[in-house]
Design a protein around this motif. Structure first.
Motif, PDB file in Angstrom:
ATOM      1  N   ALA A 103      -3.452 -81.662  50.745  1.00  0.00           N
ATOM      2  CA  ALA A 103      -2.450 -81.083  51.634  1.00  0.00           C
ATOM      3  C   ALA A 103      -1.082 -81.732  51.414  1.00  0.00           C
ATOM      4  CB  ALA A 103      -2.883 -81.263  53.085  1.00  0.00           C
ATOM      5  N   PHE A 104      -1.077 -83.008  51.141  1.00  0.00           N
ATOM      6  CA  PHE A 104       0.183 -83.725  50.961  1.00  0.00           C
ATOM      7  C   PHE A 104       0.770 -83.486  49.564  1.00  0.00           C
ATOM      8  CE2 PHE A 104       2.560 -87.595  49.784  1.00  0.00           C
ATOM      9  CZ  PHE A 104       3.530 -87.565  50.770  1.00  0.00           C
ATOM     10  N   HIS A 105      -0.065 -83.607  48.512  1.00  0.00           N
ATOM     11  CA  HIS A 105       0.423 -83.539  47.133  1.00  0.00           C
ATOM     12  C   HIS A 105       0.406 -82.131  46.551  1.00  0.00           C
ATOM     13  CE1 HIS A 105       0.668 -87.858  46.747  1.00  0.00           C
ATOM     14  NE2 HIS A 105      -0.564 -87.983  47.203  1.00  0.00           N
ATOM     15  N   GLY A 106      -0.342 -81.217  47.135  1.00  0.00           N
ATOM     16  CA  GLY A 106      -0.499 -79.874  46.575  1.00  0.00           C
ATOM     17  C   GLY A 106       0.803 -79.135  46.335  1.00  0.00           C
ATOM     18  N   PRO A 107       1.678 -78.990  47.355  1.00  0.00           N
ATOM     19  CA  PRO A 107       2.928 -78.247  47.138  1.00  0.00           C
ATOM     20  C   PRO A 107       3.848 -78.913  46.099  1.00  0.00           C
ATOM     21  CG  PRO A 107       2.506 -78.522  49.484  1.00  0.00           C
ATOM     22  CD  PRO A 107       1.485 -79.338  48.754  1.00  0.00           C
ATOM     23  N   THR A 108       3.885 -80.224  46.104  1.00  0.00           N
ATOM     24  CA  THR A 108       4.739 -80.933  45.143  1.00  0.00           C
ATOM     25  C   THR A 108       4.247 -80.706  43.721  1.00  0.00           C
ATOM     26  OG1 THR A 108       5.129 -82.640  46.809  1.00  0.00           O
ATOM     27  CG2 THR A 108       5.702 -83.185  44.541  1.00  0.00           C
ATOM     28  N   LEU A 109       2.939 -80.826  43.523  1.00  0.00           N
ATOM     29  CA  LEU A 109       2.381 -80.619  42.190  1.00  0.00           C
ATOM     30  C   LEU A 109       2.560 -79.176  41.722  1.00  0.00           C
ATOM     31  CD1 LEU A 109      -0.880 -82.750  42.362  1.00  0.00           C
ATOM     32  CD2 LEU A 109       1.206 -83.251  41.112  1.00  0.00           C
ATOM     33  N   ALA A 110       2.425 -78.225  42.632  1.00  0.00           N
ATOM     34  CA  ALA A 110       2.623 -76.819  42.273  1.00  0.00           C
ATOM     35  C   ALA A 110       4.063 -76.574  41.823  1.00  0.00           C
ATOM     36  CB  ALA A 110       2.267 -75.922  43.452  1.00  0.00           C
ATOM     37  N   ALA A 111       5.028 -77.170  42.543  1.00  0.00           N
ATOM     38  CA  ALA A 111       6.435 -77.015  42.168  1.00  0.00           C
ATOM     39  C   ALA A 111       6.706 -77.652  40.803  1.00  0.00           C
ATOM     40  CB  ALA A 111       7.336 -77.648  43.233  1.00  0.00           C
ATOM     41  N   LEU A 112       6.130 -78.821  40.545  1.00  0.00           N
ATOM     42  CA  LEU A 112       6.301 -79.478  39.249  1.00  0.00           C
ATOM     43  C   LEU A 112       5.691 -78.661  38.110  1.00  0.00           C
ATOM     44  CD1 LEU A 112       5.654 -83.211  40.212  1.00  0.00           C
ATOM     45  CD2 LEU A 112       7.821 -82.191  39.488  1.00  0.00           C
ATOM     46  N   ARG A 113       4.536 -78.071  38.362  1.00  0.00           N
ATOM     47  CA  ARG A 113       3.907 -77.231  37.335  1.00  0.00           C
ATOM     48  C   ARG A 113       4.765 -76.005  37.030  1.00  0.00           C
ATOM     49  NH1 ARG A 113      -1.311 -77.878  40.326  1.00  0.00           N
ATOM     50  NH2 ARG A 113      -2.274 -79.709  39.384  1.00  0.00           N
ATOM     51  N   ASP A 114       5.360 -75.410  38.063  1.00  0.00           N
ATOM     52  CA  ASP A 114       6.236 -74.261  37.853  1.00  0.00           C
ATOM     53  C   ASP A 114       7.456 -74.643  37.003  1.00  0.00           C
ATOM     54  OD1 ASP A 114       4.566 -72.622  39.297  1.00  0.00           O
ATOM     55  OD2 ASP A 114       5.710 -72.826  41.174  1.00  0.00           O
ATOM     56  N   GLN A 115       8.046 -75.807  37.302  1.00  0.00           N
ATOM     57  CA  GLN A 115       9.182 -76.274  36.516  1.00  0.00           C
ATOM     58  C   GLN A 115       8.767 -76.532  35.065  1.00  0.00           C
ATOM     59  OE1 GLN A 115      10.675 -79.720  38.516  1.00  0.00           O
ATOM     60  NE2 GLN A 115      11.850 -78.535  40.006  1.00  0.00           N
ATOM     61  N   TRP A 116       7.587 -77.077  34.883  1.00  0.00           N
ATOM     62  CA  TRP A 116       7.083 -77.395  33.543  1.00  0.00           C
ATOM     63  C   TRP A 116       6.890 -76.123  32.727  1.00  0.00           C
ATOM     64  CZ3 TRP A 116       1.584 -79.314  32.097  1.00  0.00           C
ATOM     65  CH2 TRP A 116       1.602 -79.854  30.823  1.00  0.00           C
ATOM     66  N   ARG A 117       6.357 -75.067  33.388  1.00  0.00           N
ATOM     67  CA  ARG A 117       6.165 -73.783  32.708  1.00  0.00           C
ATOM     68  C   ARG A 117       7.501 -73.151  32.318  1.00  0.00           C
ATOM     69  NH1 ARG A 117       2.465 -72.587  37.107  1.00  0.00           N
ATOM     70  NH2 ARG A 117       0.453 -73.421  36.483  1.00  0.00           N
ATOM     71  N   GLU A 118       8.493 -73.286  33.172  1.00  0.00           N
ATOM     72  CA  GLU A 118       9.813 -72.731  32.879  1.00  0.00           C
ATOM     73  C   GLU A 118      10.460 -73.434  31.684  1.00  0.00           C
ATOM     74  OE1 GLU A 118      12.219 -72.899  36.360  1.00  0.00           O
ATOM     75  OE2 GLU A 118      10.938 -71.513  37.489  1.00  0.00           O
ATOM     76  N   MET A 119      10.205 -74.728  31.532  1.00  0.00           N
ATOM     77  CA  MET A 119      10.766 -75.480  30.413  1.00  0.00           C
ATOM     78  C   MET A 119      10.066 -75.147  29.104  1.00  0.00           C
ATOM     79  SD  MET A 119      11.717 -79.216  32.059  1.00  0.00           S
ATOM     80  CE  MET A 119      10.210 -79.888  31.534  1.00  0.00           C
ATOM     81  N   GLY A 120       8.856 -74.631  29.178  1.00  0.00           N
ATOM     82  CA  GLY A 120       8.142 -74.247  27.966  1.00  0.00           C
ATOM     83  C   GLY A 120       7.197 -75.282  27.582  1.00  0.00           C
TER      84      GLY A 120
END
Length: 130
Positions: free
Chosen positions: A113-130
């Motif tokens: 619950a604490f780390h889930g949203p942060t990790l999801a946002a980081l994964r989205d940024q990582w995908r955008e960078m390629g």
């Protein structure tokens, strides 16, 4: 007098090439395992170097001054060392990605619950960078 100067210059050039060949050989060998003997490293190198005898590998490894390194041996050493450098960088990247994935899983299991949203946002940024 002139022959002494020529001999010294010849020995300096031979020493430089022998040092380079030994350095390339050590680079190809890579890091030694904790329980691996130097004899096992030489055997591993012999499997990679076609046409090299165990004594030849040992003499170049220890920079025996009586050894002359041939041009075709240098070519083989340089090509194997370059291949090793390329695969080493790729291995490091793969290892880093595996480590990041493992740490993400640890964070998710610790408190999703604490780390889930942060990790999801980081994964989205990582995908955008390629």
């Amino acid at each position: 007098m002139a022959s002494e100067i020529f001999d010294k210059a010849s020995n300096m050039g031979r020493t430089a090439t022998l040092d380079e060949a030994s350095a390339l050989l050590r680079k190809i060998a890579g890091n030694r395992e904790a329980d691996e003997t130097i004899k096992a490293v030489f055997r591993r190198l012999q499997r990679q170097l076609t046409g090299w005898s165990p004594g030849r590998i040992r003499d170049i490894w220890y920079r025996d001054g009586r050894v002359h390194v041939r041009a075709e041996e240098f070519e083989q050493l340089r090509s194997l060392a370059a291949t090793r450098s390329d695969s080493g960088a790729q291995d490091e990247l793969t290892e880093l990605r595996n480590r990041i994935a493992r740490l993400e899983r640890l964070l998710e299991t610790a408190d999703e619950a604490f780390h889930g949203p942060t990790l999801a946002a980081l994964r989205d940024q990582w995908r955008e960078m390629g």
